[in-house]
Design a protein around this motif. Structure first.
Motif, PDB file in Angstrom:
ATOM      1  N   SER B 161       0.817  -1.097  -0.216  1.00 49.03           N
ATOM      2  CA  SER B 161      -0.437   0.284  -0.289  1.00 49.03           C
ATOM      3  C   SER B 161       1.024   1.217   0.476  1.00 49.03           C
ATOM      4  CB  SER B 161      -0.851   0.195   1.512  1.00 49.03           C
ATOM      5  OG  SER B 161      -1.086   0.877   1.799  1.00 49.03           O
ATOM      6  N   ASN B 162       0.649   2.060  -0.345  1.00 50.17           N
ATOM      7  CA  ASN B 162       1.014   3.375  -0.626  1.00 50.17           C
ATOM      8  C   ASN B 162       1.172   3.985   0.810  1.00 50.17           C
ATOM      9  OD1 ASN B 162       1.827   3.593  -3.300  1.00 50.17           O
ATOM     10  ND2 ASN B 162       0.021   4.960  -4.283  1.00 50.17           N
ATOM     11  N   ILE B 163       0.152   3.643   1.813  1.00 51.02           N
ATOM     12  CA  ILE B 163       0.509   4.083   3.071  1.00 51.02           C
ATOM     13  C   ILE B 163       1.399   3.734   4.376  1.00 51.02           C
ATOM     14  CG2 ILE B 163      -0.793   4.996   5.671  1.00 51.02           C
ATOM     15  CD1 ILE B 163      -3.217   4.805   3.547  1.00 51.02           C
ATOM     16  N   ILE B 164       2.419   3.621   4.020  1.00 56.32           N
ATOM     17  CA  ILE B 164       3.821   3.231   4.613  1.00 56.32           C
ATOM     18  C   ILE B 164       2.469   2.970   6.228  1.00 56.32           C
ATOM     19  CG2 ILE B 164       5.831   2.882   6.058  1.00 56.32           C
ATOM     20  CD1 ILE B 164       6.671   5.573   3.761  1.00 56.32           C
ATOM     21  N   THR B 165       2.047   4.161   6.610  1.00 57.41           N
ATOM     22  CA  THR B 165       1.892   3.936   8.345  1.00 57.41           C
ATOM     23  C   THR B 165       1.466   5.116   8.893  1.00 57.41           C
ATOM     24  OG1 THR B 165       4.739   3.647   8.679  1.00 57.41           O
ATOM     25  CG2 THR B 165       3.126   4.094  10.644  1.00 57.41           C
ATOM     26  N   HIS B 166       0.477   4.205   9.399  1.00 52.72           N
ATOM     27  CA  HIS B 166      -0.946   5.336  10.273  1.00 52.72           C
ATOM     28  C   HIS B 166      -0.369   4.655  12.041  1.00 52.72           C
ATOM     29  CE1 HIS B 166      -4.696   4.928  12.508  1.00 52.72           C
ATOM     30  NE2 HIS B 166      -4.310   6.812  12.350  1.00 52.72           N
ATOM     31  N   TYR B 167       0.110   6.112  12.500  1.00 52.54           N
ATOM     32  CA  TYR B 167       0.385   6.705  13.991  1.00 52.54           C
ATOM     33  C   TYR B 167      -1.213   7.200  14.505  1.00 52.54           C
ATOM     34  CZ  TYR B 167       4.885   4.884  13.384  1.00 52.54           C
ATOM     35  OH  TYR B 167       6.656   4.371  12.721  1.00 52.54           O
ATOM     36  N   GLU B 168      -1.124   6.620  15.851  1.00 53.88           N
ATOM     37  CA  GLU B 168      -1.810   7.665  16.637  1.00 53.88           C
ATOM     38  C   GLU B 168      -1.788   7.442  17.633  1.00 53.88           C
ATOM     39  OE1 GLU B 168      -6.102   4.917  16.136  1.00 53.88           O
ATOM     40  OE2 GLU B 168      -5.491   4.338  18.208  1.00 53.88           O
TER      41      GLU B 168
END
Lengths: 332, 774
Positions: B161-168
């Motif tokens: 995916s183009n989204i490498i990482t999601h952090y919160e």
């Protein structure tokens, strides 16, 4: 840098002869401040076969007054223009424009001829060949100017005929005010071209076998007021985003002679003749100044992303006039 | 050991040992070094930002006389690996990115390396590049990170995916917080790509030494890439040696591998020494940049100015390769609320692949981006609440013992009230505006961590030894990138061992000979290697003092090392030359050296999406104040003055610290006003310094640097790091000053005349006469 033949010449005749021999595949080197960068980044549409070093030509290095005409040899350095007392007293716009170019190191090497003949700064045109380049454009055999639909924040707001690159020469702007003529040498002798006519949409009024020999300036009107303003993002080094040169002669409070030139807004320096006409015969006040700025920029057709240059240009005109009005009585 | 104000060397403004040789041009930087029979390397780079490679024909190039090697992906023993950026601990969870030496079947950004050439001369190598025929099939790319998040967007790297990482980051209940807010400010901020613009471009020379070890002398912040380079060649790690040179500027740009793997391959294949130096254009076009961010900020406060809720969404453009993007984003996540007490917080962050030039570390590492947003928000809140910008900040600054939104408790002093007061005091009265030139003043505060994220399990080693004549040698794998990293360690040893600075020699940055000290990144070297050197020197000191105590028949507690003598501080008047003690120690076979290992706090990360708990060893806090002149008619901004104040814990070398902070101020000013790597559809329009506008010496404003020395840092002698923190809050301070001057807020960097004029015109055209000061 790729390999090229290198010639050193001692006269204009020799230089012309070599230019003829290479038929457009040679480049003149006067100071080299622009040329070397172009060669290193392989920017030119065709890599030159030869570089002709014209620095040894002796008789192109003088500033002299002859029968009221000021003659500046093509190899006069920018530092000399900036420092010459004759320039500073009689042609302060030219001196100031020279002083605002590059850095001291560059001004010690760069020449007036080279400055007039330097290549455009358009970032599409200048894109280095080694990494993904060249970007095709009208100057490089392409069919369109990529700046029109791309990022053109520094490009022309008027006068673009296909190519939107602006004239990068501050000296050209300055010389326009003086109605200077460029003396061009070729195999058949010399011809003169008015500085405003020196720039063509995709080049100069130079044939492949011609070179700039000198520039001459007609006498300026007695006790005129002159000023040059260059707008840049940083204090030194930068090319103009917009520049304005203005010369005014007064009769009492009224403007008797007016010349306004705009730089970096068009492929050639622009004389704002309409605005000049409006000024003549009037005193300088806020209304006139505002009107003159509007007239001067009336014919601009900015692209989608460079309209701000119009505002800056108007501001510079207003400031230049206000400044000259403020100082108008000093010389008399 | 010493009383607080009792230092001989620490805290003094001492010219660095490397200053003169640099000033005289004697330092042998990477490109200044050559070897006999050396070849010249060049890199063929992709023509397109997104294209398939159909074929590469190197036949003609190989046939050219003087060409010794032409390599493509198929010649690389291990073309793809996972980079660990010098760390030995594997974090996992997508934290380590792909490192691909040469593009194989696809190019992902314009300027990606496709082939390598080594030739007898640079000219031949360039000519060979022209003779390599690459057949491309351009394919659609994506150049905007928001667009790239769309599942239908072109996929930048195959199979992911183009989204490498999601952090919160979540604290409290953000919606509840907003319902209790009296005022809410909502804005979207954008920051640009910038270049590191080091004076020295990426460069190195590689050769095979007499033992068959591939040796690379290179300008780098991370000599410990040698492991990754060995992996590329499928060689044992001990067959690759990296020697770090004095670096002509790093700023994070030499944290990733630059020329090392290319050099190793070329020298390995040819058996000859090879030099490779990037051109400026190559450096700007094909090496890492600072991450552009889009930052949506919604901040709520009570009437009295207390912050109550923050909701933020960060999207960073990672470019075409992951590199350090997840790390940078994580820094931004922790710093996103700023150094403020906010009960309800929700921050979501994404880092996204695009077909732009890849982005990675750049001085500040994700902190300056969010600082621009949170400090602009603070001024907006102040305006809405009709409060003084300094007052609203003071109400909300975190204090020692309080926790960040992640839950990390700040165990050390937060001196922001002091830094703000000092800045305001020195900033003085606002000068009067003249005509169309409007004067404005602005402040901004920031927080930046120093030391690496603690789940990287960071360590550093230093070897300190004392010779028979009392001279001292330090050996440590520290890279000196111009911040005085090596010099500070000498001062520490000098202080502890009572030996003058000119009797200390330091050997740095050699993976074969100096103990590993980790990276010169993350503002960690003084903290980590300073502590390691301090411990090592203290151990040597202990040996000397104990021996001397027996020789002098005195209590060791009474003895001190001063000016190459053991001195009794108990009043007996006795002293002993240090060399006598050393001689005695040597005769007894006592160790006159020590290798110390300093460990940062360690923590193991178990889940990778929600960022909770301790992330960093400590933070540096500071405030910038600026005075600007804004030309209302041209939009041009001139910074007249920058006042910086930081709690540096303790200044080991006052000159170095002030130099870092002054440099940081100008780095931040360039970021704010003129610097921008402009990319259009993946093409860099600013490939040289005539388009990429760095501040020049002529553009410098008046600079004032103020230091607070709380002694409450985790570095040696209570010091804190300043290298990166010094950049953090310059840009928002300038944006706030512009607001103060002309009443407009620009939410996008750089703050160009174009943007300012546009905003001013919009204000003029607005019908509501109050809108300008709404």
């Amino acid at each position: 840098m790729k390999l090229f033949e290198h010639h050193q010449v001692r006269s204009v005749t020799q230089a012309i002869r070599l230019l003829e021999r290479y038929g457009g595949r040679a480049k003149l080197n006067a100071g080299g401040t622009d040329l070397l960068g172009l060669l290193k980044a392989d920017v030119l549409p065709e890599y030159p076969e030869a570089v002709i070093d014209i620095k040894p030509i002796r008789n192109l290095k003088k500033i002299k007054l002859e029968k009221g005409l000021l003659k500046i040899g093509a190899l006069v350095k920018l530092a000399d223009l900036a420092e010459s007392s004759l320039m500073r007293s009689q042609y302060p716009i030219l001196a100031e424009a020279a002083l605002r170019i590059g850095s001291p190191q560059l001004r010690n090497v760069a020449t007036i001829g080279g400055n007039l003949c330097q290549d455009v700064r358009c970032w599409y045109y200048r894109y280095p060949c080694h990494i993904g380049g060249p970007i095709l454009c009208l100057r490089k055999g392409g069919n369109t100017c990529p700046a029109v639909r791309g990022d053109h924040r520094y490009h022309a707001i008027m006068g673009g005929k296909g190519c939107m690159a602006v004239c990068p020469s501050d000296l050209a702007t300055a010389l326009s005010v003086y109605d200077a003529q460029v003396v061009i040498s070729g195999p058949d002798g010399e011809r003169n071209v008015l500085i405003m006519d020196f720039y063509y949409p995709l080049g100069y009024a130079l044939q492949k076998n011609e070179m700039v020999k000198e520039v001459f300036l007609p006498p300026i009107p007695q006790s005129s007021k002159q000023k040059f303003i260059k707008f840049t993002l940083r204090k030194p080094i930068d090319f103009a985003l917009v520049s304005v040169a203005c010369l005014l002669g007064f009769k009492g409070d009224e403007v008797a002679d007016a010349r306004i030139a705009l730089g970096a807004i068009s492929p050639s320096p622009i004389r704002a003749y309409g605005a000049e006409k409006r000024l003549i015969g009037s005193p300088i006040n806020e209304t006139i100044v505002h009107e003159v700025a509007e007239i001067a920029l009336r014919d601009t057709k900015p692209l989608s992303g460079n309209g701000y240059k119009v505002n800056i240009a108007k501001t510079l005109i207003k400031r230049v006039l206000a400044d000259l009005r403020f100082n108008q009585k000093v010389d008399r | 050991m010493n009383g607080k104000d009792d230092f001989k060397i620490i805290g003094k403004p001492i010219p660095r040992h490397d200053a003169w040789e640099k000033a005289f041009g004697l330092t042998t930087y990477a490109a200044d070094f050559s070897l006999p029979d050396m070849l010249h390397g060049k890199v063929l780079r992709s023509k397109y930002p997104s294209a398939k490679i159909l074929s590469i024909d190197t036949t003609k190039a190989k046939r050219l006389k003087g060409v010794q090697a032409v390599l493509t992906a198929k010649d690389v023993p291990r073309n793809e690996s996972v980079t660990r950026f010098g760390q030995t601990h594997t974090v996992g969870g997508g934290f380590e990115g792909l490192y691909r030496v040469l593009a194989d079947n696809k190019v992902h950004f314009l300027g990606e390396a496709v082939a390598l050439v080594a030739a007898d001369t640079e000219e031949i190598a360039l000519k060979a590049l022209d003779l390599i025929k690459v057949e491309y099939e351009p394919i659609p790319g994506v150049f905007d990170p928001i667009e790239a998040m769309n599942p239908n967007a072109p996929q930048v790297q195959e199979g992911r995916s183009n989204i490498i990482t999601h952090y919160e980051v979540v604290r409290g209940d953000v919606e509840k917080g907003f319902s209790e807010a009296d005022v809410v400010v909502e804005n979207t901020y954008r920051v640009q790509f910038v270049d590191h613009a080091y004076m020295e471009p990426e460069s190195g020379v590689a050769w095979i030494d007499e033992n068959g070890v591939i040796t690379i002398r290179v300008s780098t912040q991370v000599i410990e890439h040698f492991r990754g380079i060995a992996d590329v060649l499928n060689l044992p790690h001990n067959r690759v040696r990296v020697i770090g040179t004095y670096v002509g500027g790093g700023f994070g740009g030499k944290e990733d591998i630059t020329v090392e793997a290319f050099l190793a391959l070329l020298t390995y294949k040819t058996g000859r020494p090879v030099k490779l130096t990037y051109t400026r254009e190559e450096s700007i076009l094909s090496h890492s940049k600072r991450h552009p961010y889009v930052m949506e900020y919604k901040t709520g406060a009570k009437k009295d100015g207390r912050l109550i809720a923050l909701k933020a969404r960060l999207v960073s453009d990672a470019g075409a390769y992951v590199y350090l993007s997840p790390w940078v984003l994580l820094y931004s996540m922790v710093d996103a609320p700023g150094p403020y007490r906010i009960p309800h917080v929700r921050v979501d962050g994404y880092t996204v692949l695009t077909n732009n030039t890849f982005t990675s570390a750049n001085r500040g590492f994700g902190a300056p981006q969010v600082c621009f947003a949170y400090e602009s928000q603070m001024d907006e809140l102040a305006r809405r609440l009709q409060m003084d910008p300094a007052e609203i900040r003071k109400i909300n600054y975190l204090e020692k013992g309080e926790a960040l939104a992640t839950g990390q408790v700040l165990n050390h002093l937060v001196a922001l009230k002091e830094t703000t007061d000092q800045v305001l005091q020195v900033l003085g009265e606002k000068p009067l505006s003249k005509g169309k030139i409007r004067i404005g003043r602005g402040i901004a505060s920031g927080m930046t961590s120093y030391g690496r994220m603690i789940f990287l399990h960071d360590t550093s080693r230093s070897h300190v030894s004392i010779e028979m004549d009392g001279s001292v040698t330090i050996r440590t794998g520290v890279q000196d990138i111009g911040g005085g990293q090596a010099s500070s360690l000498c001062q520490i040893a000098s202080e502890v061992l009572g030996v003058p600075l000119d009797h200390i020699k330091i050997y740095i940055a050699d993976t074969a000979l100096t103990p590993f000290a980790g990276t010169t990144t993350a503002t960690r070297q003084l903290y980590m290697s300073g502590n390691a050197t301090l411990i090592a020197a203290q151990e040597v000191r202990k040996t000397l003092i104990q021996k001397a105590a027996r020789m002098m028949d005195l209590d060791p507690e009474r003895l001190n090392l001063v000016d190459r003598e053991v001195v009794d501080q108990g009043g007996s008047g006795k002293n002993l030359p240090l060399t006598e003690v050393i001689k005695a120690c040597a005769s007894d076979g006592l160790p006159l050296y020590h290798v110390a290992l300093f460990k940062a706090p360690f923590r193991t990360l178990t889940q990778f999406e929600r960022i909770e708990g301790d992330v960093f060893p400590d933070f540096t806090f500071g405030t910038h104040g600026v005075v600007v002149a804004v030309d209302e008619e041209t939009g041009k901004v001139q910074v007249l003055k920058i006042v910086s104040c930081f709690d540096v814990g303790r200044a080991i070398n006052r000159l170095s610290v002030e130099g870092q902070i002054e440099g940081g101020a100008i780095y931040g000013m360039g970021y704010a006003l003129t610097e921008e790597v402009i990319l259009k559809e993946g093409i860099t329009l600013t490939p040289s310094f005539s388009e990429y506008l760095l501040p020049t010496s002529m553009d410098l404003p008046e600079l004032e640097t103020l230091l607070i020395e709380s002694g409450d840092g985790v570095g040696p002698f209570g010091s804190k790091g300043v290298g990166e923190p010094s950049v953090c809050s310059v840009a928002p301070a300038i944006a706030n000053a512009i607001y103060d001057a002309v009443g407009i807020r620009i939410n996008e960097l750089p703050l160009t005349p174009e943007r300012i004029l546009k905003a001013l015109r919009k204000e003029e055209n607005d019908e509501n006469p109050l809108s300008r000061h709404r």
